[in-house]
Scaffold this motif. Sequence first.
Motif, PDB file in Angstrom:
ATOM      1  N   UNK A   1     -99.174 -26.567 -35.043  1.00  0.00           N
ATOM      2  CA  UNK A   1     -98.575 -27.528 -35.984  1.00  0.00           C
ATOM      3  C   UNK A   1     -98.501 -28.910 -35.342  1.00  0.00           C
ATOM      4  N   UNK A   2     -98.125 -28.955 -34.064  1.00  0.00           N
ATOM      5  CA  UNK A   2     -98.025 -30.255 -33.394  1.00  0.00           C
ATOM      6  C   UNK A   2     -99.395 -30.931 -33.328  1.00  0.00           C
ATOM      7  N   UNK A   3    -100.425 -30.158 -32.962  1.00  0.00           N
ATOM      8  CA  UNK A   3    -101.769 -30.723 -32.951  1.00  0.00           C
ATOM      9  C   UNK A   3    -102.127 -31.264 -34.331  1.00  0.00           C
ATOM     10  N   UNK A   4    -101.881 -30.469 -35.369  1.00  0.00           N
ATOM     11  CA  UNK A   4    -102.290 -30.849 -36.715  1.00  0.00           C
ATOM     12  C   UNK A   4    -101.560 -32.098 -37.183  1.00  0.00           C
ATOM     13  N   UNK A   5    -100.266 -32.169 -36.918  1.00  0.00           N
ATOM     14  CA  UNK A   5     -99.486 -33.333 -37.343  1.00  0.00           C
ATOM     15  C   UNK A   5     -99.990 -34.603 -36.662  1.00  0.00           C
ATOM     16  N   UNK A   6    -100.186 -34.523 -35.351  1.00  0.00           N
ATOM     17  CA  UNK A   6    -100.633 -35.711 -34.626  1.00  0.00           C
ATOM     18  C   UNK A   6    -102.046 -36.112 -35.041  1.00  0.00           C
ATOM     19  N   UNK A   7    -102.863 -35.160 -35.421  1.00  0.00           N
ATOM     20  CA  UNK A   7    -104.229 -35.462 -35.848  1.00  0.00           C
ATOM     21  C   UNK A   7    -104.240 -36.113 -37.231  1.00  0.00           C
ATOM     22  N   UNK A   8    -103.380 -35.642 -38.115  1.00  0.00           N
ATOM     23  CA  UNK A   8    -103.275 -36.240 -39.457  1.00  0.00           C
ATOM     24  C   UNK A   8    -102.689 -37.642 -39.385  1.00  0.00           C
ATOM     25  N   UNK A   9    -101.684 -37.828 -38.504  1.00  0.00           N
ATOM     26  CA  UNK A   9    -101.059 -39.143 -38.321  1.00  0.00           C
ATOM     27  C   UNK A   9    -100.611 -39.729 -39.667  1.00  0.00           C
ATOM     28  N   UNK A  10     -99.648 -39.112 -40.341  1.00  0.00           N
ATOM     29  CA  UNK A  10     -99.340 -39.505 -41.724  1.00  0.00           C
ATOM     30  C   UNK A  10     -98.632 -40.848 -41.868  1.00  0.00           C
ATOM     31  N   UNK A  11     -98.048 -41.375 -40.789  1.00  0.00           N
ATOM     32  CA  UNK A  11     -97.324 -42.642 -40.879  1.00  0.00           C
ATOM     33  C   UNK A  11     -98.128 -43.760 -40.214  1.00  0.00           C
ATOM     34  N   UNK A  12     -97.808 -44.977 -40.576  1.00  0.00           N
ATOM     35  CA  UNK A  12     -98.473 -46.115 -39.949  1.00  0.00           C
ATOM     36  C   UNK A  12     -98.091 -46.216 -38.483  1.00  0.00           C
ATOM     37  N   UNK A  13     -96.850 -45.933 -38.166  1.00  0.00           N
ATOM     38  CA  UNK A  13     -96.359 -46.014 -36.793  1.00  0.00           C
ATOM     39  C   UNK A  13     -95.272 -44.956 -36.618  1.00  0.00           C
ATOM     40  N   UNK A  14     -95.003 -44.568 -35.377  1.00  0.00           N
ATOM     41  CA  UNK A  14     -93.923 -43.621 -35.120  1.00  0.00           C
ATOM     42  C   UNK A  14     -94.326 -42.165 -35.221  1.00  0.00           C
ATOM     43  N   UNK A  15     -95.630 -41.878 -35.346  1.00  0.00           N
ATOM     44  CA  UNK A  15     -96.070 -40.487 -35.484  1.00  0.00           C
ATOM     45  C   UNK A  15     -95.743 -39.640 -34.254  1.00  0.00           C
ATOM     46  N   UNK A  16     -95.897 -40.236 -33.068  1.00  0.00           N
ATOM     47  CA  UNK A  16     -95.603 -39.490 -31.846  1.00  0.00           C
ATOM     48  C   UNK A  16     -94.148 -39.072 -31.776  1.00  0.00           C
ATOM     49  N   UNK A  17     -93.250 -40.001 -32.106  1.00  0.00           N
ATOM     50  CA  UNK A  17     -91.822 -39.686 -32.064  1.00  0.00           C
ATOM     51  C   UNK A  17     -91.452 -38.632 -33.102  1.00  0.00           C
ATOM     52  N   UNK A  18     -91.998 -38.767 -34.318  1.00  0.00           N
ATOM     53  CA  UNK A  18     -91.724 -37.757 -35.348  1.00  0.00           C
ATOM     54  C   UNK A  18     -92.292 -36.411 -34.918  1.00  0.00           C
ATOM     55  N   UNK A  19     -93.497 -36.419 -34.361  1.00  0.00           N
ATOM     56  CA  UNK A  19     -94.125 -35.173 -33.947  1.00  0.00           C
ATOM     57  C   UNK A  19     -93.357 -34.466 -32.851  1.00  0.00           C
ATOM     58  N   UNK A  20     -92.836 -35.219 -31.870  1.00  0.00           N
ATOM     59  CA  UNK A  20     -92.069 -34.598 -30.789  1.00  0.00           C
ATOM     60  C   UNK A  20     -90.728 -34.083 -31.301  1.00  0.00           C
ATOM     61  N   UNK A  21     -90.117 -34.837 -32.204  1.00  0.00           N
ATOM     62  CA  UNK A  21     -88.855 -34.398 -32.779  1.00  0.00           C
ATOM     63  C   UNK A  21     -89.060 -33.161 -33.640  1.00  0.00           C
TER      64      UNK A  21
END
Length: 425
Positions: free
Chosen positions: A229-249
Amino acid sequence: MIDGYDLPDEAPGEYIPLREDRGLAKAYRPNPLPPKLAVSSEIVEELTSAAYALGQLDGVAGEVEQRNAIFSSFVYKEAEQSSQIEGTRVTVSDIRRYEMGADKIEQLEASEDELDDIREAKNYIQALSEGISHFNEVGRSWKNIDQSLLKSIHETLMVGGRTDEDDLMPGEFRYDHGDFVVIKEEESWKKPIRFVPPKPNMAHADLDALIEYIQSGGDYPTLIDIALIHYQFETIHPFRDGNGRVGRLLIILLLISGDTLAHPVLYLSSYFRQFRDQYTDLLLNVSEKGVWEEWILFFLTGIRRQAEEAFVRAKLLLVLRDRYKTTYATAPTSVSRLTEGLISKPYFSVNEAAEMMGMTYQSASNAIEQLVADGRVRQFNDQRRNRIFEAIDVTAIIEYDYAQLPEPRDVVDRDTVDLPLDIGP
């Protein structure tokens, strides 16, 4: 990012051509989860070790009545490390002082940009708290993870902070605005573009598919699913910014909502920060080569290592609490009460100490003076008014060099544990 569009059959996605007038040749689109995995004996072994370490960490909660008193510092450590991955120099003490009202540049001795960074780190703590409250209200289940939760987390994270973008769009997906995202190489000598996530319209469908997979409960053991799931979320990158922080949280929220972890005591960002290059290389290798095993092993190793580290630090904090009780058993009530509160609130003012102790300002001030004289507390700032104090032993345990920490097996029995030589009375 490789040249051309051709990827091996093992790659879990494809490169999609983009308009050349945008200066972008291609974007990557991942296939929906789950991939077909050959779960090796190495993965099974690391999975077992990681699950055991998490269970051991969760078990520490049974040794304390006020669990937040022991674990609150770990949440701040996660916020610090997550923020530092983004290139800041925010520390736990910065966040604590900001919370105590030191929100002016002169009080924090920080620039305006640094003050924004501190706000973002504080936002991380708030977003995590809101996420946990969400599950406490609607139930701890992956079924209760949806787009609305992700947008709410993102909005809390991004409001009032600093970013390279002019418009943060807090709480809004980039595809709602037709935005492309480009992930660039940090080193200038490399190719300038490292990765381009899916086109906006594709990102929408891809995130829907990811949420559907999460809500289904996944197809693999929980920790492996979270790695996917973490890989998929970071690959999709759904936000303009802050994806890393959302993904880690999101990792922490997946652990908690899946009842794998009862409390937010795992600071995985510390591991990602230490091995940042390996982390980003492994994610790209999954996309372009389908090398799932290396990524999953890396992720499981991080879970195990950070769970073991948090377990040891939590045990040392409990040993410190016991040591304080013994050392100050015959001390004035104000002093013993103050030592009881230091672990949960290692940075405090005199007024906060008085409230924590349930005693007068003067009693708190006298107790602080005693602990300052004993070397257990020091004044953190140089102000005569609005003085801030630090519990030296508590912060030393949280910041103690990982390589110098005892092994988990050596701290199971608190009665036989020795604190490091420079910590504790």
